[in-house]
Design an enzyme around this catalytic site. Structure first.
Site, PDB file in Angstrom:
ATOM      1  N   ASP A 144       6.820 -27.211  46.358  1.00 27.65           N
ATOM      2  CA  ASP A 144       5.490 -26.652  46.590  1.00 27.65           C
ATOM      3  C   ASP A 144       4.570 -27.093  45.463  1.00 27.65           C
ATOM      4  OD1 ASP A 144       3.493 -24.878  47.788  1.00 27.65           O
ATOM      5  OD2 ASP A 144       3.758 -23.701  45.960  1.00 27.65           O
ATOM      6  N   GLU A 228       5.438 -30.642  51.294  1.00 24.20           N
ATOM      7  CA  GLU A 228       4.300 -30.362  52.139  1.00 24.20           C
ATOM      8  C   GLU A 228       3.445 -31.619  52.190  1.00 24.20           C
ATOM      9  OE1 GLU A 228       1.825 -26.248  52.647  1.00 24.20           O
ATOM     10  OE2 GLU A 228       2.396 -26.937  50.679  1.00 24.20           O
ATOM     11  N   ASP A 311       4.128 -19.053  44.940  1.00 27.14           N
ATOM     12  CA  ASP A 311       4.699 -20.391  45.004  1.00 27.14           C
ATOM     13  C   ASP A 311       6.169 -20.374  45.419  1.00 27.14           C
ATOM     14  OD1 ASP A 311       2.244 -21.313  44.168  1.00 27.14           O
ATOM     15  OD2 ASP A 311       2.803 -21.325  42.049  1.00 27.14           O
TER      16      ASP A 311
END
Ligand SMILES: [Zn+2]
Length: 333
Positions: A144, A228, A311
């Site tokens: 992340d 991501e 997170d």
């Protein structure tokens, strides 16, 4: 083209200097133009996928110069460790590593600060870089891109943006301001410009080195990595997000992906529309922080009672979504 642009051109007194370099170097430049035009035409006709490619432009005066020698140009690495280049001679080289096999070409770069680099193209056998597979199911992680951290890994492990990048970024801003204040055409302006170029160079190499270390560290410890898809390529190019932090993350993802492929690790990108931050990893409700007003929320509590670190929760969601995509054969790897 070669005849008109190289052989004939050399006969003209204004372009006689072309004969001062090896013929191969000129040919390689033509080859680059050829490839640029092919990409442009293929992009026009729709044969080429991806972002639209424009017609080739003249090299910007970026201050970096380069020439490329191929094997046909008879460049050679001598027994005494020198690099022999046609029409230039035997150069002393500070080797950064051993050559695993014979290089097929060498590109010599001159940076804006006057440093020279030789970079070689080398064929490496498929699988030569494969890492020992890890069969423990714990060895999978999401990545992340945190707001406060460079990245958050499984178990909330934080990878901080290195301090030296922030320091250098501040130094760069100062040098750029100093440059803007210098009179055009003055000697001080030239000096200020070299200083800016030097800091750019420092950032580039320090960052590249640091990223490589992070990438290999993560891949050694994890059999699968899920990230991501932030479209950082566009982001890094845009005017708004040109911070070293974001540009670094784009480079980090690109290297993580290619290194994962070469080392035999699983790599998958999760769609950027996937609500990794908003999803509660306990109950699946969309109760997490959202939008601009949610940017500063580090911790939050879901209706189900679960308390999340922003997170850490996002990493879990990215990892699960990545695992789902891979299992469903939908991973865009
Ligand atoms: Zn919940």
């Amino acid at each position: 083209m070669s005849k008109a642009l190289i052989t004939e051109a050399k006969r003209h007194p204004d372009r006689a200097w072309l004969a001062e370099v090896s013929f191969t170097v000129l040919q390689q430049s033509l080859r680059d133009v050829d490839r640029a035009y092919n990409n442009f035409f293929a992009s026009l006709s729709g044969k080429r996928q991806g972002a639209r490619v424009g017609p080739p432009r003249f090299k910007r005066r970026s201050g970096t110069q380069s020439i490329r020698f191929t094997r046909g140009a008879a460049f050679r690495i001598l027994d005494n460790g020198r690099l022999r280049l046609p029409k230039i001679g035997a150069l002393k080289v500070a080797w950064s590593r051993d050559m695993p096999s014979d290089p097929s070409s060498v590109t010599v770069l001159k940076t804006p600060t006057g440093k020279y680099y030789a970079s070689f193209v080398i064929a490496v056998a498929d699988g030569a870089q494969k890492l020992e597979p890890l069969d423990d199911s714990d060895t999978e992680t999401g990545v992340d891109h945190g707001l406060a951290h460079f990245a958050v890994l499984r178990g909330g492990r934080v990878v901080e943006s290195p301090r030296f990048l922030r320091t250098l970024e501040r130094k760069l801003k100062r040098a750029q301001r100093a440059l803007a204040g210098k009179t055009k055409g003055s000697a001080n302006r030239v000096k200020a410009r070299v200083k800016v170029a030097k800091i750019h160079e420092d950032i580039k190499y320090a960052r590249s080195d640091w990223i490589n270390k992070q990438v290999i560290g993560i891949l050694r410890e994890n059999q699968a990595v899920y990230v991501e898809d932030l479209h950082v390529k566009g982001l890094a190019r845009g005017r708004s997000a040109k911070s070293v932090h974001d540009a670094s993350f784009g480079m980090f993802l690109a290297r993580l992906e290619s290194k994962a492929q070469r080392t035999g690790r699983t790599f998958a990108r999760v769609d950027r529309c996937f609500p990794s931050t908003r999803l509660c990893s306990e109950c699946g409700a969309l109760t997490g922080p959202r939008g601009l007003e949610g940017l500063n929320i580090r911790m939050w509590e879901c209706e189900c009672g679960a308390v999340h670190d922003r997170d850490r929760n996002a990493e879990i969601n990215i990892r699960r979504e990545g695992q789902r995509l891979v299992a469903a054969g939908q991973a865009d790897t």
